[in-house]
Scaffold this motif. Structure first.
Motif, PDB file in Angstrom:
ATOM      1  N   PRO B  23      12.312   2.418 -15.549  1.00  5.93           N
ATOM      2  CA  PRO B  23      13.751   1.769 -15.179  1.00  5.93           C
ATOM      3  C   PRO B  23      13.717   0.071 -15.338  1.00  5.93           C
ATOM      4  N   ALA B  24      15.049  -0.392 -15.275  1.00  4.45           N
ATOM      5  CA  ALA B  24      15.118  -1.928 -15.323  1.00  4.45           C
ATOM      6  C   ALA B  24      14.602  -2.412 -14.085  1.00  4.45           C
ATOM      7  N   ASP B  25      14.804  -1.736 -12.976  1.00  7.72           N
ATOM      8  CA  ASP B  25      14.817  -2.416 -11.632  1.00  7.72           C
ATOM      9  C   ASP B  25      13.378  -2.351 -10.943  1.00  7.72           C
ATOM     10  N   GLN B  26      12.530  -2.028 -11.848  1.00 10.61           N
ATOM     11  CA  GLN B  26      11.033  -1.704 -11.346  1.00 10.61           C
ATOM     12  C   GLN B  26      10.526  -3.166 -11.154  1.00 10.61           C
ATOM     13  N   SER B  27       9.373  -3.114 -10.313  1.00 12.55           N
ATOM     14  CA  SER B  27       8.713  -4.467 -10.161  1.00 12.55           C
ATOM     15  C   SER B  27       7.206  -3.875 -10.122  1.00 12.55           C
ATOM     16  N   LEU B  28       6.453  -4.896 -10.146  1.00 12.92           N
ATOM     17  CA  LEU B  28       5.044  -4.747 -10.263  1.00 12.92           C
ATOM     18  C   LEU B  28       4.546  -6.039  -9.192  1.00 12.92           C
ATOM     19  N   GLN B  29       3.705  -5.519  -8.176  1.00 19.18           N
ATOM     20  CA  GLN B  29       3.253  -6.492  -7.115  1.00 19.18           C
ATOM     21  C   GLN B  29       1.655  -6.576  -7.253  1.00 19.18           C
ATOM     22  N   VAL B  30       1.196  -7.374  -7.411  1.00 17.48           N
ATOM     23  CA  VAL B  30      -0.166  -7.867  -7.891  1.00 17.48           C
ATOM     24  C   VAL B  30      -0.929  -8.734  -6.809  1.00 17.48           C
ATOM     25  N   ALA B  31      -2.099  -8.269  -6.274  1.00 12.73           N
ATOM     26  CA  ALA B  31      -2.633  -9.237  -5.215  1.00 12.73           C
ATOM     27  C   ALA B  31      -4.144  -9.176  -5.708  1.00 12.73           C
ATOM     28  N   PRO B  32      -4.660 -10.173  -6.174  1.00 12.45           N
ATOM     29  CA  PRO B  32      -6.127 -10.303  -6.441  1.00 12.45           C
ATOM     30  C   PRO B  32      -7.077 -10.737  -5.175  1.00 12.45           C
ATOM     31  N   LEU B  33      -8.090 -10.284  -5.212  1.00 18.29           N
ATOM     32  CA  LEU B  33      -9.066 -10.661  -3.977  1.00 18.29           C
ATOM     33  C   LEU B  33     -10.490 -10.932  -4.560  1.00 18.29           C
ATOM     34  N   SER B  34     -11.322 -12.130  -4.161  1.00 18.51           N
ATOM     35  CA  SER B  34     -12.533 -12.242  -4.835  1.00 18.51           C
ATOM     36  C   SER B  34     -13.392 -12.085  -3.573  1.00 18.51           C
ATOM     37  N   ARG B  35     -14.572 -10.986  -3.723  1.00 17.40           N
ATOM     38  CA  ARG B  35     -15.125 -10.939  -2.591  1.00 17.40           C
ATOM     39  C   ARG B  35     -16.451 -10.123  -3.032  1.00 17.40           C
ATOM     40  N   GLU B  36     -17.660 -10.686  -2.582  1.00 17.75           N
ATOM     41  CA  GLU B  36     -18.787 -10.056  -2.836  1.00 17.75           C
ATOM     42  C   GLU B  36     -19.199  -9.865  -4.413  1.00 17.75           C
ATOM     43  N   GLY B  37     -18.886 -11.017  -5.034  1.00 15.80           N
ATOM     44  CA  GLY B  37     -19.240 -11.044  -6.433  1.00 15.80           C
ATOM     45  C   GLY B  37     -18.205 -10.157  -7.220  1.00 15.80           C
ATOM     46  N   ARG B  38     -17.202  -9.648  -6.770  1.00 17.88           N
ATOM     47  CA  ARG B  38     -16.414  -9.026  -7.453  1.00 17.88           C
ATOM     48  C   ARG B  38     -14.914  -9.681  -7.362  1.00 17.88           C
ATOM     49  N   VAL B  39     -14.111  -9.331  -8.547  1.00 21.61           N
ATOM     50  CA  VAL B  39     -12.535  -9.467  -8.110  1.00 21.61           C
ATOM     51  C   VAL B  39     -11.955  -8.297  -7.980  1.00 21.61           C
ATOM     52  N   LEU B  40     -11.472  -8.198  -6.738  1.00 17.59           N
ATOM     53  CA  LEU B  40     -10.658  -6.880  -6.482  1.00 17.59           C
ATOM     54  C   LEU B  40      -9.284  -7.143  -6.716  1.00 17.59           C
ATOM     55  N   VAL B  41      -8.815  -6.089  -7.323  1.00 15.98           N
ATOM     56  CA  VAL B  41      -7.233  -6.181  -7.757  1.00 15.98           C
ATOM     57  C   VAL B  41      -6.380  -5.164  -7.042  1.00 15.98           C
ATOM     58  N   SER B  42      -5.375  -5.588  -6.434  1.00 18.18           N
ATOM     59  CA  SER B  42      -4.531  -4.560  -6.046  1.00 18.18           C
ATOM     60  C   SER B  42      -3.099  -4.735  -6.376  1.00 18.18           C
ATOM     61  N   PHE B  43      -2.559  -3.424  -7.085  1.00 18.32           N
ATOM     62  CA  PHE B  43      -1.232  -3.624  -7.493  1.00 18.32           C
ATOM     63  C   PHE B  43      -0.572  -2.340  -7.203  1.00 18.32           C
ATOM     64  N   ARG B  44       0.963  -2.762  -7.066  1.00 20.54           N
ATOM     65  CA  ARG B  44       1.707  -1.506  -6.850  1.00 20.54           C
ATOM     66  C   ARG B  44       2.850  -1.878  -7.742  1.00 20.54           C
ATOM     67  N   LEU B  45       3.147  -0.721  -8.537  1.00 26.35           N
ATOM     68  CA  LEU B  45       4.533  -0.586  -9.405  1.00 26.35           C
ATOM     69  C   LEU B  45       5.654   0.270  -8.527  1.00 26.35           C
ATOM     70  N   ASP B  46       6.603  -0.604  -8.337  1.00 25.69           N
ATOM     71  CA  ASP B  46       7.779  -0.104  -7.484  1.00 25.69           C
ATOM     72  C   ASP B  46       9.037   0.356  -8.184  1.00 25.69           C
ATOM     73  N   ASN B  47       9.489   1.365  -7.771  1.00 25.88           N
ATOM     74  CA  ASN B  47      10.738   1.859  -8.149  1.00 25.88           C
ATOM     75  C   ASN B  47      10.305   2.493  -9.683  1.00 25.88           C
ATOM     76  N   ALA B  48       9.123   2.912  -9.911  1.00 24.25           N
ATOM     77  CA  ALA B  48       8.732   3.516 -11.129  1.00 24.25           C
ATOM     78  C   ALA B  48       9.139   5.009 -11.111  1.00 24.25           C
ATOM     79  N   PHE B  49       9.108   5.614  -9.996  1.00 23.83           N
ATOM     80  CA  PHE B  49       9.192   7.047  -9.919  1.00 23.83           C
ATOM     81  C   PHE B  49      10.684   7.384  -9.975  1.00 23.83           C
ATOM     82  N   ASN B  50      11.306   7.267 -11.091  1.00 24.04           N
ATOM     83  CA  ASN B  50      12.718   7.527 -11.137  1.00 24.04           C
ATOM     84  C   ASN B  50      12.959   8.832 -11.644  1.00 24.04           C
TER      85      ASN B  50
END
Lengths: 768, 181
Positions: B23-50
């Motif tokens: 849907p058009a009103d969906q949005s994506l939230q992204v949050a990267p984090l660098s820790r212990e030699g890795r780049v950890l990525v958190s993301f969440r797709l909102d309003n996708a489960f229509n």
């Protein structure tokens, strides 16, 4: 007249290049039946593929359908749209260019393409719209509320049933797990465990109970004992229960379903067996219940029908896209095919006609070796073949015409050369030639005739009467008239004319001309000036007379002279009167005899004149030396010498020419009155001018001796050169005859004419 | 015929403007984090489960949520440089008899985990929420430099348009981070 014509160079035909063999160009696609057949096969294969794809589209993997098929079809549609637009735009541009250039058939081709396109685009677009609507409505009809309700309800029922069976099995397994003594499981007391679970199978209807023992915390469960109902179908696998036991031990106690090979399926559920005292997990119990085959199948079918139904609904849009793309593709194929077919037909029709038109222009421009390569074997091919045959025959006829033209030119050239040769001969010969046409008009007259007859060259075309109307020419005219009128056979006649006071003797012959059909075609008159011949004949006659006269007269003169001298001696002693008489008489006799002797000597000299010994000489020098003899003799007469410039040496007998000059100058002096010459009537002094000239055109050296005396009457001029004609009292009349003979012996000519304004002029022409 | 043609034209126009699954009103939230030699990525797709997604999942189709994750570094003079990329996929299949969702997570084709749940909310969370995924290594990253992670989400199968199937309705989002070693 023998005529030898130089062989005219035979004209040759210009080298004509051999007919160019038609260059066989690579046949384009539209004219290659094999390629067209391959194209049709590919087109049909594409159509069959589209039909198959449309039939299989519902069975395709959804990802493949939406990610590949729809993209590929859309790309194909877009490509065909671009191709169609390109073909149309290209032909529109070509049409504009061809119309601007004024090329033929461009409008026809455009009309044909537009007609084909118009015939197909309207129904194709209509079919596309209607077909799209039909597809959409058909797909709408796939989904209806009753079907949706039925399928959803059935699925709910099946799901509830499954849920119910799972719940029952879960209840069984939980009850068994609570009832099982943990110690017996932990210690592996099989009898105690079997004694507990046996009644569950036999009395409570549980199909299969399997107990797993977990020897230590974290260890994998191992099978301990299993009790199975005799009614349970075979085919269940141990591994399925093992996996479920492991899952349950790991905390996941969700039931599982196992398909059985002999039909039906098992609903399995597991539960942990804990020690109540320590709350330690000592084992796992797996209870399984059998779902009958037909019941399981029906449930699965209901589920599949429901899922298929809903998947169609979910995939309705890509499916619609696939169908519409296929339909659009077919429409575009029809349009592209129609456009191409229109172009193909236009090419097929106009190209041979264009080639024929171009070939006709080439033939019209004279390139008869032009040929057209037949590209087809149909009626157009026959037309091209006929054109090539016509061009070949034209080329052959043209070559024949060229050869005939060259032959004609060669013959005309020969005739022209022969005509010029004859004209040259006629112009150069001394014989006069006059031809008269059938209409009685002069057709040709050569220079000799003009000169001899004293007529104008422009007399050509004039009637015979007018041309020969002059008094002295009438005899000639009459001769030609007789022959021309057919009243006489070819006739020869000597005719004496008097022209400019001179007698001219012509030997004339007139011959009638006849055409190829024997009809009168005119007459030709040929005449020669025989005056010199007659003069020569007369001179020869006079020489003969002179010789006889000299012979007959001279013989008695000597006795007469001797007798006269004897008589004078005899009467020397006679009385003075008698002696005087005798002396007077004998002196007279001797004097006359001397005169007669001189006369006879002149006769003899005239008769025995030697041939001139001509050597190249300075003519003016001879004249100058001769005139020097007169210096101081005739003081009243002015004697003038006018030498010519650049006069070449002339072959003459110096003595004879000197005699000629002396004779003529003597005559002039005498005409002017000798030493007592009076002034001329105009007050001019009496004069004699001796001049020379050179006429390279006629190859003669000219001597003119002119005086301003009283002149010679025209009637006497012709007689001047006759022997024994003299206007002087004591002349022998042989002077001018000898002059003419000397000049004639030198190959020259002498004429006498009036000097203007007064006097006489003698003109001598000697060949150089 | 005129009515039919009008409906056909309406269909063609409608097909060209149909929305994609997301849907058009969906949005994506992204949050990267660098820790212990890795780049950890958190993301969440909102309003996708229509409702469309829900219907598609309940139809039994395997619906995949595909996330293209890229670690990039910005460039002022040229295109941004992609340092690493990963494709994270969460596919769900619903069993209408067992009424259970089975969610499979893969990372560049490797199955990372398989979960089964009877709760739709759990399924939604498994499909749209990713927490601290160690997608990239931080080796080679320049200390104290600024990077960003871009996540682009789409679903499969596509609900593509007939007229122009190449139209993308992907959702993307970026999040910058400074790599501190």
């Amino acid at each position: 007249m023998a005529t030898t014509l130089r062989d005219a160079r035979r004209p040759t035909l210009p080298a004509r290049p051999a007919p160019r063999p038609p260059v066989r160009e690579r046949r384009p696609f539209r004219d290659n039946p094999r390629l067209i057949l391959i194209g049709l096969v590919l087109l049909l294969a594409a159509l069959a593929g589209m039909v198959w794809l449309a039939d299989q589209s519902r069975e395709l993997n959804p990802d493949f359908l939406s990610e590949v098929v729809l993209y590929a079809l859309s790309a194909a549609d877009l490509t065909m749209v671009i191709a169609l637009v390109f073909v149309l735009a290209r032909n529109i541009v070509k049409l504009a260019v061809e119309r601007r250039r004024g090329l033929p058939f461009s409008r026809f081709r455009a009309k044909l393409v537009l007609a084909m396109l118009g015939l197909t685009i309207v129904p194709s677009v209509l079919v596309l719209l209607v077909g799209g609507e039909l597809i959409r409505s058909s797909m709408e009809q796939w989904f209806s509320d009753p079907v949706d309700v039925v399928l959803r309800s059935a699925t709910e029922i099946a799901g509830d049933y499954y849920q119910e069976r799972e719940k029952i099995v879960r209840d069984h397994v939980l009850r068994i797990a609570r009832a099982l003594p943990a110690e017996a499981v932990d210690t592996g007391d099989l009898e105690a465990v079997r004694a507990l679970i046996g009644p569950e199978v036999t009395q409570r209807g549980v199909g299969l109970v399997e107990v797993y023992r977990i020897p230590a915390a974290g260890a994998a469960p191992g099978p301990l004992v299993a009790v199975e109902s005799p009614s349970l179908p075979r085919g269940h696998v141990r591994a399925s229960a093992d996996r479920l036991a492991a899952k349950v031990a790991a905390g996941d106690d969700r039931p599982v379903h196992e398909q059985l090979a002999e039909g039906g399926e098992l609903v399995r559920a597991g539960a942990l067996v804990r020690d109540p005292a320590t709350n330690r997990t000592v084992g796992v119990v797996i209870a399984s219940d059998h779902l009958a085959d037909n019941l399981a199948q029906h449930s699965r079918r209901i589920k599949e029908a429901f899922e298929n139904y809903n998947q169609l609904r979910v995939l309705k849009r890509p499916l619609e896209g696939v169908y519409l793309s296929l339909f659009l593709m077919m429409t575009l194929m029809i349009l592209v095919s129609a456009t191409w077919m229109g172009l193909y037909l236009a090419k097929r029709i106009t190209r041979p006609v264009q080639m024929l038109a171009a070939g006709a222009r080439e033939i019209g421009a004279g390139r008869l070796d032009h040929r057209i390569e037949p590209e087809t074997r149909d009626e157009f091919g026959s037309l091209v073949e006929a054109f090539n045959t016509m061009a070949g025959e034209l080329a052959a006829s043209q070559r024949k015409l060229d050869r005939s033209r060259l032959d004609l030119e060669r013959k005309n050239q020969q005739l022209d050369e022969r005509r010029r040769y004859i004209e040259t001969v006629l112009e150069r010969i001394a014989t006069g030639v006059v031809s008269v046409g059938a209409d009685g008009c002069i057709e040709t007259i050569n220079a000799a005739a003009v000169r001899l007859l004293g007529v104008e060259a422009g007399v050509i075309g004039a009637p015979l009467d007018a041309a020969f109307g002059r008094e002295d020419l009438r005899p000639l005219g009459a001769l030609v008239q007789r022959v021309h009128a057919g009243r006489a056979e070819p006739a020869a006649q000597e005719i004496a004319l008097t022209r400019e006071g001179r007698e001219l003797h012509l030997a004339a012959a007139a011959t009638p001309l006849q055409g190829e059909d024997g009809a009168p075609a005119g007459a030709v008159l040929v005449f020669d000036d025989v005056t010199p011949l007659i003069r020569t004949q007369r001179v020869a006659a006079w020489r003969d007379v002179a010789r006889r006269l000299a012979h007959e007269i001279k013989n008695p003169l000597t006795p007469i002279q001797l007798c006269a001298e004897r008589m004078r001696r005899h009467f020397g002693s006679a009385p003075p009167a008698s002696r005087a008489l005798v002396d007077e008489c004998t002196t007279t006799i001797v004097g006359e005899v001397e005169s007669l002797k001189a006369l006879v000597d002149e006769f003899a000299q005239f008769a025995r004149m030697p041939a001139p010994r001509a050597v190249p000489s300075d003519l003016d020098g001879v004249i100058r030396d001769t005139l020097a003899l007169y210096k101081g003799l005739f003081g009243q007469i002015r004697l003038e010498h006018r030498p010519a410039e650049g006069l070449p040496p002339v072959r003459i007998d110096v003595e004879q020419i000197r005699r000629v000059v002396i004779n003529l100058v003597d005559n002039a002096v005498e005409a002017l009155g000798a030493a007592a010459a009076p002034l001329r009537p105009g007050g001019d002094p009496p004069s004699i001018v001796v001049a020379t000239g050179h006429d390279p055109g006629h190859g003669v050296a000219r001597i003119t001796i002119a005086d301003n005396g009283p002149g010679i009457p025209p009637a006497d001029r012709d007689k001047l050169f006759m022997p024994y004609y003299s206007t002087k009292r004591r002349g022998s009349g042989l002077g001018l005859a000898i002059v003419r003979r000397i000049i004639a012996e030198h190959g020259g000519n002498i004429e006498v004419a009036d000097n203007v304004p007064a006097g006489t002029v003698f003109t001598i022409e000697l060949p150089v | 015929m005129s009515t039919l043609s009008a409906r056909a034209w309406t269909l063609a126009v409608a097909l060209s403007v149909l929305p994609a699954v997301l849907p058009a009103d969906q949005s994506l939230q992204v949050a990267p984090l660098s820790r212990e030699g890795r780049v950890l990525v958190s993301f969440r797709l909102d309003n996708a489960f229509n409702e469309d997604i829900r219907t598609a999942i309940h139809s039994g189709l395997t619906i995949s949520f595909i996330y293209d994750v890229e670690l990039k570094r910005g460039s002022s003079l040229w295109f941004d440089r992609t340092i690493a990329s990963e494709k994270v996929t969460a596919a769900v299949r619903y069993d209408n008899l067992a009424r259970r969702y089975q969610v499979t997570r893969t990372q560049d084709g490797r199955i990372e985990r398989v979960d089964a749940t009877e709760r739709e909310e759990d399924a939604r969370r498994l499909l749209t929420e990713f927490d601290k995924l160690p997608l990239f290594t931080s080796e080679g990253l320049e200390p104290n430099a600024e990077y960003y992670v871009r996540v682009r989400a789409r679903t499969s199968p596509r609900n593509a348009s007939f007229v122009w199937p190449w139209e993308r309705h992907d959702v993307s989002a970026t999040a910058k981070f400074t790599f501190i070693k």
